[in-house]
Design a protein around this motif. Structure first.
Motif, PDB file in Angstrom:
ATOM      1  N   CYS A 151       6.546  -9.544 -10.211  1.00 48.03           N
ATOM      2  CA  CYS A 151       7.465  -9.293  -9.109  1.00 48.03           C
ATOM      3  C   CYS A 151       7.738  -7.791  -9.019  1.00 48.03           C
ATOM      4  O   CYS A 151       7.709  -7.200  -7.940  1.00 48.03           O
TER       5      CYS A 151
ATOM      6  N   LEU B 265       4.886  -6.028  -7.462  1.00 46.06           N
ATOM      7  CA  LEU B 265       4.875  -6.133  -6.006  1.00 46.06           C
ATOM      8  C   LEU B 265       5.909  -5.202  -5.388  1.00 46.06           C
ATOM      9  O   LEU B 265       5.672  -4.591  -4.349  1.00 46.06           O
ATOM     10  N   LEU B 266       7.052  -5.105  -6.031  1.00 47.53           N
ATOM     11  CA  LEU B 266       8.070  -4.194  -5.519  1.00 47.53           C
ATOM     12  C   LEU B 266       7.549  -2.761  -5.547  1.00 47.53           C
ATOM     13  O   LEU B 266       7.775  -1.983  -4.626  1.00 47.53           O
TER      14      LEU B 266
ATOM     15  N   ILE C   4       4.454  -1.901  -5.321  1.00 47.49           N
ATOM     16  CA  ILE C   4       3.507  -1.777  -4.218  1.00 47.49           C
ATOM     17  C   ILE C   4       4.255  -1.554  -2.911  1.00 47.49           C
ATOM     18  O   ILE C   4       3.922  -0.671  -2.110  1.00 47.49           O
ATOM     19  N   GLY C   5       5.311  -2.365  -2.714  1.00 44.65           N
ATOM     20  CA  GLY C   5       6.111  -2.217  -1.502  1.00 44.65           C
ATOM     21  C   GLY C   5       6.684  -0.819  -1.389  1.00 44.65           C
ATOM     22  O   GLY C   5       6.616  -0.175  -0.341  1.00 44.65           O
TER      23      GLY C   5
ATOM     24  N   ILE D 242       4.029   1.645  -0.502  1.00 44.89           N
ATOM     25  CA  ILE D 242       3.713   1.609   0.923  1.00 44.89           C
ATOM     26  C   ILE D 242       4.783   2.335   1.716  1.00 44.89           C
ATOM     27  O   ILE D 242       4.496   3.148   2.590  1.00 44.89           O
ATOM     28  N   ALA D 243       6.044   2.050   1.359  1.00 43.38           N
ATOM     29  CA  ALA D 243       7.136   2.681   2.102  1.00 43.38           C
ATOM     30  C   ALA D 243       7.100   4.191   1.947  1.00 43.38           C
ATOM     31  O   ALA D 243       7.417   4.933   2.869  1.00 43.38           O
ATOM     32  N   ALA D 244       6.672   4.651   0.773  1.00 39.03           N
ATOM     33  CA  ALA D 244       6.731   6.090   0.506  1.00 39.03           C
ATOM     34  C   ALA D 244       5.522   6.839   1.051  1.00 39.03           C
ATOM     35  O   ALA D 244       5.592   8.042   1.271  1.00 39.03           O
TER      36      ALA D 244
ATOM     37  N   VAL E 200       5.706   9.594   3.691  1.00 34.90           N
ATOM     38  CA  VAL E 200       6.421  10.809   3.304  1.00 34.90           C
ATOM     39  C   VAL E 200       5.519  11.687   2.443  1.00 34.90           C
ATOM     40  O   VAL E 200       5.550  12.902   2.513  1.00 34.90           O
TER      41      VAL E 200
ATOM     42  N   TYR F  76       2.653   1.025   9.167  1.00 32.39           N
ATOM     43  CA  TYR F  76       3.382  -0.115   8.609  1.00 32.39           C
ATOM     44  C   TYR F  76       2.793  -1.431   9.087  1.00 32.39           C
ATOM     45  O   TYR F  76       2.673  -2.378   8.311  1.00 32.39           O
TER      46      TYR F  76
ATOM     47  N   ILE G 129       1.325  -4.105   6.533  1.00 33.00           N
ATOM     48  CA  ILE G 129       1.831  -5.485   6.491  1.00 33.00           C
ATOM     49  C   ILE G 129       0.679  -6.449   6.777  1.00 33.00           C
ATOM     50  O   ILE G 129       0.533  -7.478   6.104  1.00 33.00           O
TER      51      ILE G 129
ATOM     52  N   VAL H 273      -1.386  -6.706   3.599  1.00 32.87           N
ATOM     53  CA  VAL H 273      -0.756  -7.560   2.591  1.00 32.87           C
ATOM     54  C   VAL H 273      -0.824  -9.015   3.036  1.00 32.87           C
ATOM     55  O   VAL H 273      -1.181  -9.914   2.264  1.00 32.87           O
TER      56      VAL H 273
ATOM     57  N   ILE I  86      -2.665 -12.033   1.071  1.00 33.75           N
ATOM     58  CA  ILE I  86      -1.891 -13.203   0.628  1.00 33.75           C
ATOM     59  C   ILE I  86      -2.499 -14.478   1.196  1.00 33.75           C
ATOM     60  O   ILE I  86      -2.723 -15.462   0.489  1.00 33.75           O
TER      61      ILE I  86
ATOM     62  N   TRP J 194       4.812 -18.298  -6.810  1.00 30.10           N
ATOM     63  CA  TRP J 194       3.889 -17.366  -6.152  1.00 30.10           C
ATOM     64  C   TRP J 194       4.306 -17.173  -4.705  1.00 30.10           C
ATOM     65  O   TRP J 194       4.400 -16.053  -4.201  1.00 30.10           O
TER      66      TRP J 194
ATOM     67  N   VAL K 118       7.435 -15.116  -4.540  1.00 27.29           N
ATOM     68  CA  VAL K 118       7.165 -13.698  -4.794  1.00 27.29           C
ATOM     69  C   VAL K 118       6.589 -13.031  -3.561  1.00 27.29           C
ATOM     70  O   VAL K 118       7.009 -11.940  -3.170  1.00 27.29           O
ATOM     71  N   THR K 119       5.636 -13.698  -2.917  1.00 27.72           N
ATOM     72  CA  THR K 119       5.031 -13.089  -1.736  1.00 27.72           C
ATOM     73  C   THR K 119       6.056 -12.901  -0.645  1.00 27.72           C
ATOM     74  O   THR K 119       6.121 -11.851   0.001  1.00 27.72           O
TER      75      THR K 119
ATOM     76  N   LEU L 222       8.819  -5.154   2.126  1.00 26.44           N
ATOM     77  CA  LEU L 222       7.999  -4.282   2.961  1.00 26.44           C
ATOM     78  C   LEU L 222       8.683  -4.014   4.282  1.00 26.44           C
ATOM     79  O   LEU L 222       8.784  -2.876   4.737  1.00 26.44           O
TER      80      LEU L 222
ATOM     81  N   ALA M   7      11.667  -1.878   3.850  1.00 24.14           N
ATOM     82  CA  ALA M   7      11.231  -0.515   3.544  1.00 24.14           C
ATOM     83  C   ALA M   7      10.703   0.162   4.795  1.00 24.14           C
ATOM     84  O   ALA M   7      11.021   1.316   5.074  1.00 24.14           O
TER      85      ALA M   7
ATOM     86  N   ASN N 121      12.488   3.421   6.315  1.00 27.27           N
ATOM     87  CA  ASN N 121      11.782   4.689   6.289  1.00 27.27           C
ATOM     88  C   ASN N 121      11.600   5.269   7.680  1.00 27.27           C
ATOM     89  O   ASN N 121      11.637   6.461   7.879  1.00 27.27           O
TER      90      ASN N 121
ATOM     91  N   ASN O 215      12.555   9.077   8.859  1.00 23.03           N
ATOM     92  CA  ASN O 215      11.581  10.033   9.332  1.00 23.03           C
ATOM     93  C   ASN O 215      11.897  10.609  10.702  1.00 23.03           C
ATOM     94  O   ASN O 215      11.266  11.547  11.139  1.00 23.03           O
TER      95      ASN O 215
END
Lengths: 362, 469, 315
Positions: free
Chosen positions: A35, A38-39, A41-42, A45-47, A50, A189, A193, A196, A200, B10, B13-14, B21, B24, B28, B32
């Motif tokens: 978990c 994954l966070l 990774i998230g 992606i968000a960063a 920048v 983004y 998404i 991902v 998935i 699983w 989690v996804t 995401l 975020a 973001n 920006n």
């Protein structure tokens, strides 16, 4: 009989290569770590927007994402079902062209066109699957190459629909509630998404009973049909599933390029997709994204070191094929396995390999 | 399957990951909104323009105010990005193009960095401002051309783009460059009519002719000068040959001639024998429009099959000097029209040819090196007129380009209201492996002398446009 | 049964269509026939080597087009220095055979892993194409035919001309086919090759040095591609992109004929050549679609091609 390079013989080997459910396959105690991963990774992606320049964001990152999405459809076909398809650019092109044609020729609303393109992907996959349901191995590779080239020539020659060699220019990516996808960050983004989501989805399929059938198709066709599965139906459904992600890749590519032409799906692009997947490795879908990133970086920056970019790309590709059974991903996983073995040697606690599975091949 | 027991987790989690995401992403995005100054330079203008979709305004007054955080514009250096086809079937033509670019820069004090195609030129300057050259290649597909150009504009901060080589690349670059008003595209050899004729972009300039203009005059000459009444055409099946065939038929049919067959050969064909078999026996001449490999394959096979019993009239690039050596004797006596002749006697042409021969070891003028030279030199001349100052978002520079008139190696040139050149075209014949002038057709414009609105209204040339008879 | 009837009906309809179209253009259909055969000749030279390598080594050699180009360019360089076409073809073929051997040595490192071998040849084709561009430049060029094959002859009973060299290509392909037959059925090496195609493991158990047999087949295939390159470079041209064109064409032939089958390659070369010439004559704009469409149709009906080749390949 034809066996892809990763046809495996027992479960522990599978596990070592991280194939069975990847990071999720270990003890439930590791779930927290997963978990967290994954966070991370998230957060990564968000960063990203920048950290990298606008140019890199668009031409390296976004490009790698859509190329990787298209590549993941091929990685899925090869890695799961052992089907080497060179017709994924055909699916990709069908979706991209359909969206462009609906919007630019028939003034259809962008979202209707996007929906149609997303449906067109699996449908095109289905048709290709039906055409090639009786083939396997290298024959399948050649048949799908013929389909890929056919679709390219169709785009180039059948002008009433496709505008011929010029193709479609000036396609504007849509605006969602004021968020303009022609701008880089929103497009990034959305692409991330989508990437991902595609991974998935393909993994969920791979872990379903259908996925088991696909691997049966890959490892032993005869046994699969002896178990009462139709190899034809299995092949067709694998193509349809893969068609979905190739179609998404096609839609994103048209948003990225703002255009689509026969040059977007020509033989060089067919080969490039195969290179992307091979460089990355097919044991994990993520390999396609790694391969896409490497190819995109080479294409953009190699000419700063050499006058002969293509030779470098070809040579890098040959070296990776020569040293690794599973592309770059294979190299990493090998290194990890070796590290684990080293830890074990020094008394570290590692989970024991389970009882080997019955051999799938004599 | 052994992973089944993890399935619900699983899924959880996804879901969580996607949720993260989305959060975020939105978060973001807001951050920006205050960030643009970080990503300074041309890219800001690019995205801003893309959003606002600024219409035809080369000197949009609002432009500078959108980029307030640039106290020192790049007066220290101006970057020219040259793009041509350095990979794929047209790779050889890319080499020629870069010769032209480099020759122009060498007239402004530049020195070659090396003999490779991608080796640049250093030391050139205009009005005391150093000029830097960056080179990128494409494989003649629009997607790759746009990526290569974007790299030059955003990564290398190119202010001026010279190129591209082929028609459909040009159309794609027009759409890209239109959104970046401060960057100027001076076309290389892209000969698509619609680069300038329909829906022009304010920062796209073409100092050469388009495909239809190149083929100007030969239709009339075939009817009146050579006495042909019925012709057949054979050409590659895409927009650039449509323009050439279209121009020839427009004149030939207006004069009273007829066309029996228009044979279109799919790109990628190497064996023309079955297409040659379709040419009827009872025509007076065959007009063919092809480029590079295709021209060589076709002429050679037509010669083998028919001994040129029916004479060939050539399209402009089919007998361009870049392929003339390889065509050899088979091209002797072929009539065509086009932009470059070897015997014009113009002082600028002779000087150019001598420099080319000297610097690039025996190279001779052809469409590609001449056109890329003219494009680069036009840009440099306009830069000189504005003192090398493009800090106003290039608007003074673009105005200077628009008003530029000069005697190029292939004759005088000036631009029309769409920033498309009005040029001299030569009616020519191949003699002893060189293009010899039959007639000079001065001041050919983008509408081939027809009334503008009605010419545009006839629509783009295609497989069966124009109709004939 | 119903399927067979349907097949016959479709074949009859196609034949009727072809004949009626051919009658329309009169004696020009003779040209179409010859054009088809010329193309078939070149395709056979390419496809025979390709299919042999596949049958024996189970390698899908995607660098075969690159080797064609190398053979052609090599011959060009020789012709430019010596002026002799035959010497040029021979040395060009030798050069191509050498490159093919190097490729084989690289492939050996992969120890029979099909997919990776295919990928390696794919990488090789990219490198080869770029190196020909670096060495011979991007301007298309060609070889001059030997003087006695220059020019054209009148076709008997018609005013039509046909280039001598094209007829020579057909003859060359027939000759190559005959020599291959002699090699495969009348020599010890041929016997080993055929045995290897049928059962490679058994051959090695018998104490035969399979790598040597494989190496010679790779060189043979390379030489055939090199000869094809020199021939194609003479009546067509040598240029960037030709490698992919010829590779695609010969792939069609090999697949349609049945991978690993020499007879199949011969039959398919003729069919593909004729279909292509017919389509280009009567439906020029859609001709490529017809060629590839026919291939797809053949493969849908007969997934292993017209003649079932190396059987062990299929699962």
């Amino acid at each position: 009989m034809y066996r892809p390079e990763h046809a495996v013989t027992n479960g522990s080997e599978l596990r070592e290569r991280g194939e069975l459910g990847g990071v999720f396959s270990a003890k439930s105690g590791r779930l927290l770590a997963n978990c967290a991963l994954l966070l991370v990774i998230g957060a990564a992606i968000a960063a990203t927007p920048v950290l990298v320049s606008d140019f890199v964001l668009l031409q390296i990152v976004i490009k790698s994402l859509w190329l990787g999405i298209a590549g993941s459809s091929l990685a899925f076909l090869i890695g799961q079902a052992g089907l080497i398809s060179l017709a994924q650019t055909a699916v990709f092109g069908t979706s991209g062209y359909l969206m462009a044609i609906l919007v630019l020729e028939h003034d259809v609303g962008i979202w209707v066109a996007v929906a149609a393109a997303c449906i067109a992907g699996p449908v095109a996959g289905l048709i290709i699957g039906i055409i090639s349901q009786r083939s396997s191995g290298l024959y399948l590779m050649m048949l799908t190459l013929a389909i890929g080239v056919f679709v390219f020539f169709f785009a180039q020659q059948y002008q009433p629909i496709t505008r011929g060699h010029t193709g479609f220019n000036g396609f504007d990516a849509p605006i969602i509630k004021g968020v303009n996808l022609q701008e880089r960050e929103p497009l990034f983004y959305v692409s991330a998404i989508a990437a991902v989501g595609v991974v998935i989805l393909l993994r969920l399929v791979a872990q379903s009973p259908a996925g088991l059938a696909y691997r049966g198709l890959r490892d032993n066709r005869k046994r699969l049909s002896a178990l009462g599965y139709s190899t034809a139906a299995t092949t067709v459904s694998a193509f349809a599933v893969a068609g979905f992600s190739a179609g998404i890749g096609g839609v994103l590519a048209v948003w990225y390029n703002g255009a689509i032409s026969p040059g977007s799906i020509d033989i060089a692009r067919i080969i490039e997709l195969l290179i992307v997947v091979t460089i990355g490795g097919t044991i994990r879908l993520e390999g396609a994204f790694l391969g896409a990133l490497v190819v995109t970086l080479l294409r953009n920056y190699a000419n700063e070191f050499t006058n002969r970019t293509s030779t470098l790309v070809g040579a890098v590709f040959m070296v990776i094929v020569l040293i690794s059974r599973n592309g770059l991903l294979g190299i990493f996983i090998n290194a990890r396995t070796k590290a684990h073995k080293a830890i074990k040697l020094f008394g570290g606690q590692r989970l024991k390999a389970k009882q080997p599975y019955p051999q799938t091949n004599p | 399957m052994q992973t089944n027991n993890f399935k619900p987790l699983w899924r959880l989690v996804t879901l969580l990951a996607v949720f993260c995401l989305v959060i975020a992403a939105c978060g973001n995005d807001d951050d920006n909104a205050d960030e643009p100054p970080l990503a300074a330079q041309a890219t800001t203008a690019a995205t801003a323009a893309a959003t606002a979709n600024v219409p035809d305004q080369p000197s949009a007054p609002s432009e500078p105010t959108e980029v307030p955080s640039e106290p020192t514009p790049r007066t220290q250096e101006i970057t020219i990005g040259a793009i041509s086809t350095l990979d794929g079937p047209f790779a050889g033509l890319g080499d020629f193009s870069m010769h032209g670019v480099k020759l122009a820069l060498m007239e402004y004090g530049g020195v070659l960095d090396g003999s490779g195609t991608r080796d640049g030129v250093s030391g050139a300057s205009v009005a005391g401002v150093p000029i830097r050259l960056v080179i990128e290649g494409s494989d003649a597909t629009p997607d790759v051309a746009v990526e290569a150009t974007r790299k030059m504009v955003e990564q290398d901060n190119a202010d001026i783009i010279i190129g591209p080589l082929s028609g459909d690349e040009g159309l794609a670059l027009k759409d890209y460059i239109r959104d970046i008003p401060a960057v100027t595209l001076v076309n290389g050899t892209s000969a698509s009519q619609d680069l300038t004729l329909r829906d022009p972009a304010p920062n796209v300039f073409r100092f050469g002719a388009d495909g239809a203009m190149w083929a100007y005059g030969v239709g009339t000459y075939a009817y009146e000068g050579l006495g042909h009444r019925r012709i057949a055409t054979i050409a590659e099946d895409y927009s650039y040959p449509y323009d050439q065939v279209g121009a020839v038929l427009t004149e030939f049919c207006a004069a009273g001639g007829t066309v029996t067959d228009r044979i279109w050969v799919p790109l990628g064909t190497q064996d023309y024998s079955s297409f040659i078999a379709q040419i009827p026996d009872d025509v007076d001449a065959v007009f063919f429009a092809m480029g590079g490999t295709d021209a060589i394959n076709f002429v050679k096979q037509y010669d083998d099959f028919t001994g040129q019993a029916i004479p060939l009239i050539a399209g402009p690039t089919a007998v361009d000097q870049s392929v003339l050596t390889e065509l050899g004797d088979r091209a002797e006596g072929m009539i065509s029209s086009g932009p470059v002749v070897d015997d014009s006697g113009l002082a600028n042409f002779n000087a150019f040819a001598a420099r080319l021969d000297e610097v690039f070891d025996g190279q001779t003028p052809n469409i590609f090196n001449v056109y890329y030279y003219i494009a680069t030199k036009s840009a440099l001349a306009a830069l000189e007129m504005v003192g090398g100052d493009i800090s106003d978002g290039s608007s003074a520079f673009q105005a200077a380009l628009t008003d530029l008139r000069w005697d190029t190696p292939i004759g005088p040139v000036y631009l029309d209201e769409n920033r498309q050149a009005v040029v001299d075209i030569y009616l020519r014949e191949v003699q002893d492996g060189a293009q010899v002038t039959i007639d000079t057709l001065p001041q050919v414009n983008a509408t081939l002398g027809f009334e503008r609105d009605s010419y545009i209204a006839k629509g783009s040339f295609s497989r069966n446009n124009p109709p004939c008879g | 049964m119903a399927r067979r009837l349907l097949g016959v009906a479709v074949a009859v309809l196609l034949a009727y269509y072809a004949v009626s179209k051919s009658v329309e253009i009169g004696d020009r259909s003779l040209l179409v026939l010859l054009n088809g055969l010329t193309a078939a000749g070149l395709y056979f030279l390419m496809a025979s080597g390709f299919t042999l390598v596949f049958g024996l080594a189970r390698v899908t050699n995607l660098a075969h087009g690159g080797i064609y180009l190398l053979g052609g360019y090599g011959a060009l360089s020789v012709q430019r220095t010596t002026g002799n076409w035959f010497l040029a073809v021979m040395l060009g073929a030798l050069f191509a055979a050498g490159v093919s051997l190097v490729l084989y040595l690289l492939l050996r490192l992969l120890k029979g892993d099909d997919l990776r071998e295919t990928m390696l040849t794919l990488g090789a084709t990219i490198v080869i194409a770029d190196q020909t561009l670096a060495t011979w430049g991007g301007i298309p060029t060609d070889l001059a035919p030997p003087s006695f094959l220059t020019g054209s002859i009148h076709l008997p009973g018609s005013p039509l001309l046909y280039p001598k060299f094209r007829l020579a290509v057909v003859a060359l392909a027939v000759l190559a086919g005959l020599l291959l037959w002699v090699l495969l059925y009348k020599t010890r090496l041929g016997m080993l090759i055929r045995a290897g195609v049928d059962d490679a493991d058994m051959v090695s158990v018998l104490g035969i040095r399979v790598p040597l047999v494989l190496a010679s087949v790779f060189m043979l295939a390379g030489a055939l591609a090199g000869i094809a390159g020199a021939a194609g470079g003479t009546y067509l041209s040598l240029a960037q992109g030709e490698d992919n064109r010829i590779l695609l064409a010969s792939l069609i032939v090999v697949i349609a004929g049945g991978l690993g089958s020499l007879r199949g390659a011969g039959a398919a070369a003729i069919i593909v050549g004729l279909v292509e010439a017919f389509a280009q004559t009567h439906h020029p704009v859609l001709s490529v679609l017809i060629t590839f469409g026919s291939l797809i149709a053949i493969l849908v009906l007969r997934p292993q091609g017209l003649i079932k080749g190396a059987t062990h390949v299929q699962a």
